[in-house]
Design an enzyme around this catalytic site. Sequence first.
Site, PDB file in Angstrom:
ATOM      1  N   ASN A 136       0.829  -1.216   0.000  1.00  0.00           N
ATOM      2  CA  ASN A 136       0.000   0.000   0.000  1.00  0.00           C
ATOM      3  C   ASN A 136       0.856   1.255   0.000  1.00  0.00           C
ATOM      4  O   ASN A 136       2.024   1.225   0.390  1.00  0.00           O
ATOM      5  CB  ASN A 136      -0.883   0.061   1.264  1.00  0.00           C
ATOM      6  CG  ASN A 136      -1.980  -0.972   1.281  1.00  0.00           C
ATOM      7  OD1 ASN A 136      -2.393  -1.483   0.250  1.00  0.00           O
ATOM      8  ND2 ASN A 136      -2.455  -1.291   2.475  1.00  0.00           N
TER       9      ASN A 136
ATOM     10  N   ASP B  57       3.757  -5.445  12.344  1.00  0.00           N
ATOM     11  CA  ASP B  57       4.409  -5.962  11.141  1.00  0.00           C
ATOM     12  C   ASP B  57       5.902  -6.143  11.362  1.00  0.00           C
ATOM     13  O   ASP B  57       6.504  -7.101  10.860  1.00  0.00           O
ATOM     14  CB  ASP B  57       4.166  -5.014   9.959  1.00  0.00           C
ATOM     15  CG  ASP B  57       2.707  -4.999   9.524  1.00  0.00           C
ATOM     16  OD1 ASP B  57       2.011  -6.011   9.727  1.00  0.00           O
ATOM     17  OD2 ASP B  57       2.266  -3.975   8.977  1.00  0.00           O
TER      18      ASP B  57
ATOM     19  N   GLY C 278       1.858  -6.948   3.995  1.00  0.00           N
ATOM     20  CA  GLY C 278       2.810  -7.816   3.307  1.00  0.00           C
ATOM     21  C   GLY C 278       4.125  -7.120   3.049  1.00  0.00           C
ATOM     22  O   GLY C 278       5.204  -7.633   3.376  1.00  0.00           O
TER      23      GLY C 278
ATOM     24  N   ASN D 257      -2.582 -10.662  17.183  1.00  0.00           N
ATOM     25  CA  ASN D 257      -2.557  -9.795  18.353  1.00  0.00           C
ATOM     26  C   ASN D 257      -3.753 -10.157  19.227  1.00  0.00           C
ATOM     27  O   ASN D 257      -4.556 -11.027  18.877  1.00  0.00           O
ATOM     28  CB  ASN D 257      -2.519  -8.315  17.976  1.00  0.00           C
ATOM     29  CG  ASN D 257      -3.769  -7.826  17.255  1.00  0.00           C
ATOM     30  OD1 ASN D 257      -4.852  -8.425  17.366  1.00  0.00           O
ATOM     31  ND2 ASN D 257      -3.648  -6.731  16.517  1.00  0.00           N
TER      32      ASN D 257
END
Length: 296
Positions: free
Chosen positions: A10, A243, A40, A180
């Site tokens: 993104n 991430d 990703g 999480n």
Amino acid sequence: MSILVFGSANADLIFTVPALPAPGETVLGDGFQQMPGGKGANQAVAAARDGASVAFAGCVGEDGLAGIATGAMRDAGVDLSRLLAVDAPTGCASICVDRAGQNQIAVAPGANLAARAAQVEDAALHPGVILLLQMEVPAEEVALLIRRAAGLGARCILNLAPPGDLPLAALRELCLLVLNQHEAAVLAGRVGVEPTATALRALLGCDVAVTRGVEGAEAATASGTEFTRAFRVDIMDTTGAGDTWCGVLAAGLDRGLALPEAMRRAAAAAALSCTRHGAAPSMPVAAETNALLSTR
């Protein structure tokens, strides 16, 4: 070994604000930045900066945001030969960050919805590779790739974020499931167990790690339960911390660390990422993580 990431890329549009907006409220911000993002791509960058050999498979658009979305991966040396440009807008996230470092995020997936498991060839899914996945690309493609990769001997790690609905059969093919505490609660509610790593592992049969922010992380394996404390730092921005944790965890496992050691390294890297603005740009290199680990 090496790491192959199948996931999203993104462009992050980041607004710094005095306080996160309430429903219906307009808040005037203090600043604006455009940065690379997507779970990703972020996890690929985190793993590469920690020293792993990383490849990425996903999709971007044929527009001006594509360069922003892939910039950090290119700079980190990630192999982008499986990245496709498609006729759709590049995925984009609007991120508000307040003065306490907390965030509020809205995402338009765009080209990420065109990602397909077929972009990853069978030859890449051998026993020497870790396949790292998330849930910002179509869930059915994630499930297809997990099943194919597991059958070919690859080690599959899924970060169930956001907590999409994936078949239990696919989850049971994993080597490690990472969530999480919110994602663990969603999955546990769906399958009818307690939202703990131990309960989820008992149901799924794969190792499970649950991160809990400043409270640390727990993991359930065949050997029992492991707990890792969080590193205390002055928080500037929590965007991308999860991430960072996932990418550095995968890099640690890739270089042969046991899960508890890989979790401690991931915790250190995630803490460092919270001391800087942005997602991918905040992620530390291996030497910085090593330095923090040497002091604690």
